[in-house]
Every structure is written in C-alpha cells, then in structure tokens.
Scaffold this motif. Structure first.
Motif, PDB file in Angstrom:
ATOM      1  N   LEU A 102       0.827  -1.197   0.000  1.00 40.28           N
ATOM      2  CA  LEU A 102       0.000   0.000   0.000  1.00 40.28           C
ATOM      3  C   LEU A 102       0.871   1.261   0.000  1.00 40.28           C
ATOM      4  CD1 LEU A 102      -3.051   0.560  -0.033  1.00 40.28           C
ATOM      5  CD2 LEU A 102      -2.910   0.972   2.420  1.00 40.28           C
ATOM      6  N   VAL A 103       1.977   1.216   0.734  1.00 42.18           N
ATOM      7  CA  VAL A 103       2.918   2.345   0.730  1.00 42.18           C
ATOM      8  C   VAL A 103       3.450   2.569  -0.680  1.00 42.18           C
ATOM      9  CG1 VAL A 103       5.124   3.213   1.607  1.00 42.18           C
ATOM     10  CG2 VAL A 103       3.574   1.989   3.146  1.00 42.18           C
ATOM     11  N   THR A 104       3.869   1.477  -1.320  1.00 41.88           N
ATOM     12  CA  THR A 104       4.420   1.573  -2.677  1.00 41.88           C
ATOM     13  C   THR A 104       3.376   2.067  -3.663  1.00 41.88           C
ATOM     14  OG1 THR A 104       6.003  -0.205  -2.213  1.00 41.88           O
ATOM     15  CG2 THR A 104       5.515   0.257  -4.529  1.00 41.88           C
ATOM     16  N   LYS A 418      -9.375  -3.529  -2.068  1.00 45.38           N
ATOM     17  CA  LYS A 418     -10.125  -3.307  -3.301  1.00 45.38           C
ATOM     18  C   LYS A 418     -11.374  -4.186  -3.338  1.00 45.38           C
ATOM     19  CE  LYS A 418      -9.594  -3.151  -8.333  1.00 45.38           C
ATOM     20  NZ  LYS A 418      -8.633  -3.310  -9.467  1.00 45.38           N
ATOM     21  N   LYS A 419     -11.206  -5.445  -2.994  1.00 47.41           N
ATOM     22  CA  LYS A 419     -12.342  -6.368  -2.968  1.00 47.41           C
ATOM     23  C   LYS A 419     -13.384  -5.919  -1.945  1.00 47.41           C
ATOM     24  CE  LYS A 419     -13.448 -11.269  -2.242  1.00 47.41           C
ATOM     25  NZ  LYS A 419     -12.902 -12.620  -1.900  1.00 47.41           N
ATOM     26  N   GLU A 420     -12.903  -5.502  -0.778  1.00 44.65           N
ATOM     27  CA  GLU A 420     -13.799  -5.050   0.287  1.00 44.65           C
ATOM     28  C   GLU A 420     -14.548  -3.789  -0.130  1.00 44.65           C
ATOM     29  OE1 GLU A 420     -12.563  -3.193   4.371  1.00 44.65           O
ATOM     30  OE2 GLU A 420     -12.396  -5.381   4.533  1.00 44.65           O
ATOM     31  N   LEU A 421     -13.863  -2.883  -0.823  1.00 47.49           N
ATOM     32  CA  LEU A 421     -14.500  -1.642  -1.266  1.00 47.49           C
ATOM     33  C   LEU A 421     -15.582  -1.920  -2.295  1.00 47.49           C
ATOM     34  CD1 LEU A 421     -14.683   1.433  -1.285  1.00 47.49           C
ATOM     35  CD2 LEU A 421     -12.821   1.474  -2.975  1.00 47.49           C
ATOM     36  N   ILE A 422     -15.313  -2.829  -3.214  1.00 48.73           N
ATOM     37  CA  ILE A 422     -16.312  -3.183  -4.234  1.00 48.73           C
ATOM     38  C   ILE A 422     -17.577  -3.714  -3.556  1.00 48.73           C
ATOM     39  CG2 ILE A 422     -16.853  -4.787  -6.112  1.00 48.73           C
ATOM     40  CD1 ILE A 422     -13.867  -4.585  -6.920  1.00 48.73           C
ATOM     41  N   GLU A 433      -6.807   5.051  -7.037  1.00 48.54           N
ATOM     42  CA  GLU A 433      -6.756   6.126  -6.037  1.00 48.54           C
ATOM     43  C   GLU A 433      -7.890   5.980  -5.028  1.00 48.54           C
ATOM     44  OE1 GLU A 433      -4.859   9.517  -9.046  1.00 48.54           O
ATOM     45  OE2 GLU A 433      -6.972   9.596  -8.462  1.00 48.54           O
ATOM     46  N   ASP A 434      -9.077   5.619  -5.522  1.00 41.66           N
ATOM     47  CA  ASP A 434     -10.218   5.445  -4.621  1.00 41.66           C
ATOM     48  C   ASP A 434      -9.973   4.300  -3.643  1.00 41.66           C
ATOM     49  OD1 ASP A 434     -11.438   7.486  -5.926  1.00 41.66           O
ATOM     50  OD2 ASP A 434     -13.000   6.280  -6.885  1.00 41.66           O
ATOM     51  N   VAL A 435      -9.327   3.255  -4.125  1.00 43.03           N
ATOM     52  CA  VAL A 435      -9.020   2.116  -3.252  1.00 43.03           C
ATOM     53  C   VAL A 435      -8.073   2.552  -2.142  1.00 43.03           C
ATOM     54  CG1 VAL A 435      -8.046  -0.208  -3.113  1.00 43.03           C
ATOM     55  CG2 VAL A 435      -9.350   0.472  -5.149  1.00 43.03           C
ATOM     56  N   VAL A 436      -7.064   3.329  -2.504  1.00 42.63           N
ATOM     57  CA  VAL A 436      -6.105   3.809  -1.501  1.00 42.63           C
ATOM     58  C   VAL A 436      -6.785   4.754  -0.519  1.00 42.63           C
ATOM     59  CG1 VAL A 436      -3.994   5.138  -1.146  1.00 42.63           C
ATOM     60  CG2 VAL A 436      -4.121   3.470  -2.997  1.00 42.63           C
ATOM     61  N   THR A 437      -7.661   5.619  -1.011  1.00 39.52           N
ATOM     62  CA  THR A 437      -8.408   6.515  -0.119  1.00 39.52           C
ATOM     63  C   THR A 437      -9.194   5.716   0.902  1.00 39.52           C
ATOM     64  OG1 THR A 437      -8.600   8.237  -1.818  1.00 39.52           O
ATOM     65  CG2 THR A 437     -10.213   8.279  -0.031  1.00 39.52           C
ATOM     66  N   TYR A 438      -9.867   4.679   0.442  1.00 36.35           N
ATOM     67  CA  TYR A 438     -10.637   3.824   1.347  1.00 36.35           C
ATOM     68  C   TYR A 438      -9.721   3.078   2.316  1.00 36.35           C
ATOM     69  CZ  TYR A 438     -13.147  -0.294   2.974  1.00 36.35           C
ATOM     70  OH  TYR A 438     -13.669  -1.282   3.775  1.00 36.35           O
ATOM     71  N   GLY A 445     -13.585   7.575   4.213  1.00 34.47           N
ATOM     72  CA  GLY A 445     -13.353   7.423   2.789  1.00 34.47           C
ATOM     73  C   GLY A 445     -14.544   6.852   2.052  1.00 34.47           C
ATOM     74  N   LEU A 446     -15.191   5.850   2.635  1.00 27.64           N
ATOM     75  CA  LEU A 446     -16.368   5.242   2.013  1.00 27.64           C
ATOM     76  C   LEU A 446     -17.484   6.268   1.869  1.00 27.64           C
ATOM     77  CD1 LEU A 446     -17.521   2.517   0.991  1.00 27.64           C
ATOM     78  CD2 LEU A 446     -18.445   2.172   3.293  1.00 27.64           C
ATOM     79  N   GLU A 447     -17.723   7.022   2.920  1.00 25.77           N
ATOM     80  CA  GLU A 447     -18.765   8.055   2.865  1.00 25.77           C
ATOM     81  C   GLU A 447     -18.432   9.101   1.807  1.00 25.77           C
ATOM     82  OE1 GLU A 447     -21.271  10.634   6.082  1.00 25.77           O
ATOM     83  OE2 GLU A 447     -19.094  10.756   6.240  1.00 25.77           O
TER      84      GLU A 447
END
Length: 600
Positions: A102-104, A418-422, A433-438, A445-447
């Motif tokens: 995630l850092v990378t 990513k899977k969890e966000l979907i 970018e959205d995945v990293v924000t979440y 982030g989700l809200e």
C-alpha cells in the motif's frame, strides 16, 4: 562567522503546513487557484501543497478529492514548480502502519498525479519504518527527502542525529530535512547540528521550523550560516504563530548577502494580499492560540497539533483544561519513552493526555493507539517505556511487544481492500486512487466516495457565525451561532456557567449583547433496568458496536469503538455480564459522560 557562502532556496508551505497549523487544514483548492500562476512564477525550490493532514481534511471536511487537488494545481502551474508532500513513511498519510504494497502503491499514484518531492519521516525516527517509502520514491524517479524529526530529551543526542543522517544518505536521500515541528531548535543548537551534519553527509540540508516559540528566524539564520541551503517559510498572512516564518521577511533579510534567495519581494507581497482574504474567509477555523507560546519549550507540542488540540478541547467542553493537558502531555511523553511529538505519535500522546485529564485518573482508559504503541506496533520507542503500562497491555490483549519492523507483520492490503471496497460500494471504484483513499480512511473514505459519486447526499452544513473565535481562554467555550455577526459562548465565573451572546461591531471589536444563566445540559435518559451503564470516556463518534445485545461479556472486554481527535478508543466492560442493550448506534455523536450501553 559563517561556514560557507551559498544561495538559499525556499520551500513555501502556504498550501499545506501554513493552513494546517493556523486554520485546522481547511483551505480548499478554490482558495489556492486564483494565485496558482503567480506562485508558479516565483522560483521556489518547491511548494509544499499535499500530505500531512490535507488528505484527511479534504475527504472529511472539504469533500474534495485530494488526488484531484494535485492534478488541478499542476494544470494551473504549467512552469513546473516542484510539488512537495509530507509522507509519514509507513503511516503514509494515516494514523497506523500500512502494508508495504500500500505504501508503494500510494507513492506510485502520488508521483503520477504530480508530486515531485516526497519528504519522508517517521514519528519515532525508526529508520526501519522509512525504508519502503524511500525505496518507492527512488523507484519512480522522484526526489526523496529524508527527515530527522527533531526533539529534545535525555535520549536524543547530536550523535544520534548524525548517525541517522548517514543512514538516510545511504538509503538514497537526495536532501536531508531537519524537521523541527514544535519550534524546539534554538539558534546555536541549530548551528551546532547543521555544522555536524555538513561534516557527516554530502547531500543538501533543508530546515523546517515552526515559529511557535519565537526563535525560528534566528534558527534559520544560524542554520544558513552553518551551511543549510533550503528553508521552509510561509507567505506572511499565514506565517508565524504555530506556522513558519514569513517568506517575505526572510527574502528581505537575505537580500544582498551571499545567501540571497533571488526571489522577487514585490511579487511575493502581491500574492500575499490574496491570502489575507483567505484567512478572513476561514476565520472560524482560527485556533485562537497565542502568537508565541514558550510553554511549548516544555510541552513540545507541534504547531498543527496545538491548533487541533485547542479545537478538540472545545468539542469536549473542556477549553478551561488546556494548561492541564499541556502538563499531562509532558508526563505521558516521558512514560512512552520520549517520542518526538509529530503525527501520529503526537496524536497518540495528545489523545491519551486529554483522556487522562478528563477522566481525572491517569491511564484509567488506554486508547487503542496507546496500546499499539506500547506493543511496539509503531516502531522502537526512543527511550524506555513504563513497564507497568506494558504489562497491563499484555494482560489485556494477550499479546507480547514486538521488536522487529512492524510492517513485517502486515499482510499485503491493496487487493484485499479493493475487494472489500467493491462489496461495500456495490460497484467498481473509479480508480486505484479510490481504493487507496478507502484503505487509509475506511469509514470517512467510504462516505466521501458515495457523496462524490452521487450515491449519498451530503448533510446540510450548520449555519456559520460571522464572528471570529476569541483568543483561547480558561473560562470561555464557543457554543452556537445566534445570528449573522453574533456568537454564543459558555463562560464560567467562579464555578457558575453563563450563556453569553457576543456581536461584532462594525468598527472592529465585540460587544456583549446578553448574559443569562446557562441551561442545564439535557442528559440522555438512562435505562430503567438494573444493569450497570457504561458511559462515554470522551466526546466523539461511535464507529462500531463490537457485540450484539444478549451477548455475554467479560470484565475488560472491548464492547464499543469511539473515534475522537482522529484516534480510535475502545470502550471496555467494567465487569462480567451480558449486553442488555446498546443506547447508541454507529454514526452517533456522543458527549463525555453520555450512556453508551447497559450491562447486566
């Protein structure tokens, strides 16, 4: 006498640290764009405009996409002034350690968006925590600025800083930053430190100092004389106090000397006029802290933390306990082995200090972050920590402290997040970018993503008062706005509380328009059963209920997660029993002392 003659370059913090320190990080991109072209033409070494708390503030308060801010400003600055960000190494821009992948990924995406200089630091100066971020920055061909988080304590020595600077140079740092986040450097300690570093390393030295204790201009001058070639400043409307020294003042002071910056003072003054208006527009977020606060030489609280601490104490209706908290910070820092107070360690120490004061009993409640710190999950503490607290955490969690690099225990996160966000969005995210924000800010982030994409409506903002916040006092706390130009304050005199309405006068100043005994706060009704009620240890938001009604619970078992001051606090059961009923739900805002759950 100077050690060398050299041109000095300037990093201006007007778009990041300046408003983070003075205005609770509330400057929107729209306030930056009108002078973006002019800023681009100045000739700065870099513009610090991202990282730190800006990412959090963008999605939590401003409802802006932080990634879009970089792209928007880059488009508005075609000459290519270097964009700089503050990266919390393994913490990225969040408040815990994240996995290496995630850092990378974050560094790759930030570089693609337009970040040129990555200022990388670790809150404990644990060099192991900086390795992944440094490597990722070098791998994408960007400027890696390694940081020493400067502090003073029995365990921080000149030799320790020299050793760390050599390690950072060996890791590939292009510049070395002395990050004096609390204004603790004195002119001659800075001269001594820079002189020692110049003998030990070949890379340029960059000084970042806050003006909190009133020494920063002298610190910069002595640092420059010792060989530092880059300094951080802020355009004058957002300078000094808990921010940096004024850009215009330093440019004028160095003009005509061997250290002349070459920057156009007239152009800087023109741009500064714009930010005078910005500060007026954002006056409601003023911290109200004094311009120079020498107490910080003892408490060692950094500028951004000071303004946020004052704001959080107001939310806790505890503004009158500000000095108590400052004193408690000193004690908690000592108990935790003298960590430098910079995010996230400043939040860990600061939040624990606030809770200790509000609970009127030291360490009655340990935040989740305090527990993780004591277990070594933030890295190696600079000094010895209180062993009785460590033993308590071992007993409560059943875990032993670690001595290896914390991120070694963290499984890769990006694909899992990513899977969890979907699943939570019910749709594909628009970008990585959205995945990293979440991943960095799951709840907020989700809200934000749902609001940005039109799947959820933003709650209407509360009406704002036009009156500026008064200076921090021990007896007054803001309550609510009454009408345009009028604010209400709760003032305590000899133990008696009064509601006071204050109106702005057209010629400046304020006028008291009404005084009345304060209404008694309306407590939430207690349950009628015979169970024991567990109350909130501090004001905050309910993040999660960890058990269900009817579940059995053990003494000391975690039952609710609260979020306050950007930190999570887990509320535990005071005895064995079962959950009779919860009196709150996720998303609820609770005040200190509000009933949370009944346990029978």
């Amino acid at each position: 006498m100077s050690n060398s003659n050299h041109k000095v370059q300037i990093t201006d913090t007007i778009l990041r640290d300046a408003h983070q320190s003075l205005l609770a990080t509330r400057m929107p991109t729209s306030h930056m764009l009108p002078v973006a072209k002019e800023l681009d033409e100045i000739g700065y070494f870099s513009l610090e405009m991202w990282g730190g708390a800006t990412f959090d503030s963008c999605i939590r308060f401003l409802r802006e996409d932080p990634w879009d801010r970089v792209r928007t400003l880059r488009k508005a600055m075609p000459r290519g002034t270097k964009f700089q960000m503050l990266l919390r190494a393994q913490n990225i821009v969040g408040y815990r350690h994240y996995a290496d992948d995630l850092v990378t990924k974050f560094v790759q995406l930030a570089a693609k968006a337009g970040i040129d200089v990555f200022r990388i630091f670790d809150a404990l100066n644990d060099i192991r925590n900086m390795e992944t971020a440094m490597k990722a920055t070098k791998d994408v061909g960007k400027h890696a600025e390694g940081c020493i988080s400067y502090t003073t304590s029995p365990v921080h020595t000149l030799d320790s800083y020299v050793t760390m600077s050599k390690q950072l140079e060996q890791m590939g740092a292009d510049t070395l930053c002395i990050k004096d986040m609390a204004g603790l450097l004195t002119p001659y300690s800075c001269f001594e430190l820079v002189s020692a570093l110049k003998k030990a390393i070949k890379i340029p030295i960059h000084i970042h100092a806050h003006a909190t204790t009133g020494q920063s201009e002298m610190v910069y001058l002595k640092g420059i004389e010792a060989g530092a070639s880059i300094i951080d400043t802020a355009l004058s409307p957002l300078s000094l106090g808990t921010s940096q020294p004024a850009t215009e003042s330093l440019v004028a002071a160095l003009k005509g000397t061997p250290y002349d910056t070459g920057l156009d003072l007239d152009k800087l003054i023109e741009i500064a006029d714009h930010f005078k208006g910005v500060r007026k527009d954002l006056a409601e977020h003023e911290s109200g802290l004094p311009g120079v606060d020498t107490r910080i030489l003892k408490a060692q609280i950094p500028g951004g933390m000071l303004s946020n601490l004052a704001s959080q104490l107001r939310k806790q209706n505890a503004s009158d306990r500000y000095d108590e908290v400052l004193n408690e910070v000193v004690e908690v820092r000592k108990d935790m082995g003298y960590p430098p107070l910079v995010t996230p360690s400043s939040q860990v120490v600061g939040t624990q200090a606030v809770i200790n004061v509000l609970q009127s009993e030291r360490y009655k409640v340990l935040t989740e972050h305090t527990k993780n710190y004591l277990l070594g999950k933030y890295g190696k503490a600079p000094g010895e920590v209180r062993q009785d607290l460590v033993e308590r955490v071992i007993k409560e969690t059943g875990k032993q402290p670690i001595t290896h690099r914390p991120a070694d225990d963290i499984e890769p996160e990006f694909e899992k997040d990513k899977k969890e966000l979907i699943e939570k969005l019910g749709r594909q995210p628009k970008s990585d970018e959205d995945v990293v924000t979440y991943a960095l800010f799951p709840e907020v982030g989700l809200e934000f993503l749902d609001i940005r994409d039109g799947y959820k409506k933003e709650a209407p903002p509360a009406p704002k008062a036009e009156a500026k916040q008064p200076a921090q006092t021990a007896t007054a706390a803001p309550v609510t706005a009454q009408a345009p130009g009028t604010s209400s304050y709760k003032v305590t005199v000899n133990g008696t509380a009064y509601d006071v309405a204050v109106e702005d006068l057209s010629g400046g100043g304020m006028q008291v328009t009404s005084v009345a005994p304060a209404a008694e706060p309306q407590a939430k009704p207690l349950p009628s059963g015979n169970g024991k009620v567990v109350n909130a240890p501090l004001t905050g938001d309910v993040l999660k209920l960890l058990l269900s009604e009817g579940d059995t619970v053990k003494n000391g078992q975690e039952i609710i997660i609260l979020e306050a001051m950007k930190m999570e606090t887990k509320v535990v059961s005071p005895h064995d029993g079962k959950i009779a009923r919860y009196l709150v739900k996720p998303g609820d805002k609770v005040n200190n002392g509000d009933p949370l759950v009944e346990i029978q």
